[in-house]
Design a protein around this motif. Sequence first.
Motif, PDB file in Angstrom:
ATOM      1  N   UNK A 209      66.441  -8.784   8.919  1.00  0.00           N
ATOM      2  CA  UNK A 209      65.799  -9.113  10.200  1.00  0.00           C
ATOM      3  C   UNK A 209      66.014  -8.048  11.270  1.00  0.00           C
ATOM      4  N   UNK A 210      66.813  -7.037  10.965  1.00  0.00           N
ATOM      5  CA  UNK A 210      67.037  -5.948  11.924  1.00  0.00           C
ATOM      6  C   UNK A 210      65.960  -4.870  11.807  1.00  0.00           C
ATOM      7  N   UNK A 211      65.104  -4.966  10.792  1.00  0.00           N
ATOM      8  CA  UNK A 211      64.123  -3.920  10.500  1.00  0.00           C
ATOM      9  C   UNK A 211      62.721  -4.506  10.549  1.00  0.00           C
ATOM     10  N   UNK A 214      59.910  -4.954   7.524  1.00  0.00           N
ATOM     11  CA  UNK A 214      59.769  -6.035   6.551  1.00  0.00           C
ATOM     12  C   UNK A 214      58.786  -7.114   7.015  1.00  0.00           C
ATOM     13  N   UNK A 215      58.366  -7.062   8.270  1.00  0.00           N
ATOM     14  CA  UNK A 215      57.522  -8.131   8.807  1.00  0.00           C
ATOM     15  C   UNK A 215      56.231  -8.314   8.014  1.00  0.00           C
ATOM     16  N   UNK A 216      55.609  -7.200   7.643  1.00  0.00           N
ATOM     17  CA  UNK A 216      54.344  -7.286   6.914  1.00  0.00           C
ATOM     18  C   UNK A 216      54.516  -7.998   5.582  1.00  0.00           C
ATOM     19  N   UNK A 217      55.669  -7.811   4.928  1.00  0.00           N
ATOM     20  CA  UNK A 217      55.903  -8.450   3.637  1.00  0.00           C
ATOM     21  C   UNK A 217      56.127  -9.947   3.773  1.00  0.00           C
ATOM     22  N   UNK A 218      56.648 -10.385   4.914  1.00  0.00           N
ATOM     23  CA  UNK A 218      56.876 -11.811   5.137  1.00  0.00           C
ATOM     24  C   UNK A 218      55.660 -12.500   5.741  1.00  0.00           C
ATOM     25  N   UNK A 219      54.722 -11.708   6.270  1.00  0.00           N
ATOM     26  CA  UNK A 219      53.556 -12.272   6.940  1.00  0.00           C
ATOM     27  C   UNK A 219      52.737 -13.150   5.992  1.00  0.00           C
ATOM     28  N   UNK A 220      52.704 -12.798   4.700  1.00  0.00           N
ATOM     29  CA  UNK A 220      51.902 -13.560   3.739  1.00  0.00           C
ATOM     30  C   UNK A 220      52.423 -14.973   3.539  1.00  0.00           C
ATOM     31  N   UNK A 239      67.975 -10.278  15.670  1.00  0.00           N
ATOM     32  CA  UNK A 239      66.760 -10.102  14.883  1.00  0.00           C
ATOM     33  C   UNK A 239      65.692  -9.407  15.708  1.00  0.00           C
ATOM     34  N   UNK A 240      64.901  -8.591  15.024  1.00  0.00           N
ATOM     35  CA  UNK A 240      63.761  -7.947  15.669  1.00  0.00           C
ATOM     36  C   UNK A 240      62.813  -9.029  16.165  1.00  0.00           C
ATOM     37  N   UNK A 241      62.193  -8.777  17.312  1.00  0.00           N
ATOM     38  CA  UNK A 241      61.439  -9.838  17.996  1.00  0.00           C
ATOM     39  C   UNK A 241      60.337 -10.449  17.140  1.00  0.00           C
ATOM     40  N   UNK A 242      59.756  -9.694  16.221  1.00  0.00           N
ATOM     41  CA  UNK A 242      58.674 -10.226  15.405  1.00  0.00           C
ATOM     42  C   UNK A 242      59.116 -11.341  14.476  1.00  0.00           C
ATOM     43  N   UNK A 243      60.396 -11.378  14.097  1.00  0.00           N
ATOM     44  CA  UNK A 243      60.876 -12.401  13.172  1.00  0.00           C
ATOM     45  C   UNK A 243      60.944 -13.777  13.832  1.00  0.00           C
ATOM     46  N   UNK A 244      61.001 -13.823  15.140  1.00  0.00           N
ATOM     47  CA  UNK A 244      61.052 -15.107  15.834  1.00  0.00           C
ATOM     48  C   UNK A 244      59.744 -15.865  15.723  1.00  0.00           C
TER      49      UNK A 244
END
Length: 498
Positions: A209-211, A214-220, A239-244
């Motif tokens: 969650x610090x990077x 990885x957001x694109x891989x979890x978006x699916x 955590x990076x803001x996008x993970x929230x």
Amino acid sequence: MTDLDSYFKQLEAFRVSDEAREHLVSEVLEKYKVLSEEHANLANDYLSERDIRRNYQKAVDEQKQEVREYERQLEASSFVLALIDGDGAIFQDVLLQAAGGDGGSEAASRLYHAIRNHVASLHSNSGSWPIMVQIYLSLDKLAMKLAQVGLLRSPTELRAFAQRFSVNQPLFSIIDVGQGKERADHKIKEMLRTFSDNPTCRHIIFGGCHDAGYLLNLEQFKHNEMKAARITLLETTPAYRGFTDLSHFKRARFDVVFKSEPLPEATPSGFLPTSNAAVFVPSSNGYTPATTAPPPTQSPLLFRTPTQPSPRASVVSPVPNTASSTSTGPDTNGDASWATVGKTGAAPNGNISIAPTTKNKKKKYAYYNKEEQRLDEPLPTRDAASATSLDERMKRTGKKMCNHWHLGGNCENGKFCQFQHEPKLTTAELNALRYKTRSLACKNRYCENIDCYLGHQCALERDYGKCPYPDTCHLRATHGMDKTKFVRYDKDGNAEYA
């Protein structure tokens, strides 16, 4: 006569009666025949249906038995997988600093129980599921960083830590991906893709969650509650803001195992060599104390681990800043503000110097921010006449310029290329062509091709603070990105940090 007429009438009555009786009998017999045929057909249908039902019931029983066997095998082979980016998820200080690498064994035990307790809170039957943990990191790079910030006495301690960690639990591994950008990311993303649809992998602990990469891989999985429920986002550092925004995912923190704050950027003064401080140099027997560097004459520059550390270089020697930044071109960009680390940064005595670099001002660099996202250097001012000439030439011939040929120096299509190769462009026209290609987005936000001529950030936003085309800009995905240069790499992979 009267009697004879009466007899005829009676005979006629008898004849009518006989006909009625014959008709009735014939009708009864016909109906019986029809009913007999229907009965025979129904009897045959019943027998057929009975056989079908029996066969179906037999097949159902066999399928149920197979399902029970499948469930038994699934339960027997079920496991929990933890994928952790070890370059960002750092173990607690007390674990790293334990003598003899025993902290690695303790870290494995703590992590095992933390994962076991978390999964038990989600799955009531998870007590028998094995736990597989794979931590991907650049071992030498992280070891040098930990030693620089004072968490390790010697970089070799991390290898002992990793060995003890892997031995404590049979399915726990710390995997060294070596030097290079995004190597850990690549492996973690592929492992996540492979096991996210694997029915025997009942739950995944994802520690990245610090990077933001990885957001694109979890978006699916974002809108698939069933799949998202099988993944827990492990938060170590904030955590990076996008993970929230990933609302359907479980979340966990294992603060007894991992640090909750990132490593410090600057090297503590206690680590930088002074007149009485020992440092360590790699040798055939590991890291051994080396001679110390002279005391610094000014505040040390920021220093981070090189992407490809020299085998001979490990001592950090602060040197006074005696040079000034004289270059403003894309290949130099103020070399005096960069700390040289890597193969070319080794001094003749084997020490690394973080003194400002004044040589190789014509070298090419690829620049990145702290998120390792590629940044673009401003191009020289575009000559209006050359840009017009280039546009007119393309309009006249009906063909665009071949970017591979003019900017990349090579085109695999050769004479079959549908774009223009000849005549050769002037320097000003080449610059105008670069402006055009920079408006097209590179597919890789973390591009490592130092000669890539595509755009990696919106030049309008970079130069003017705002893009006037927020909805149509080809590089709108980069709007709002961190534009601060943090590190640059040359073609040999040597890193220089601002």
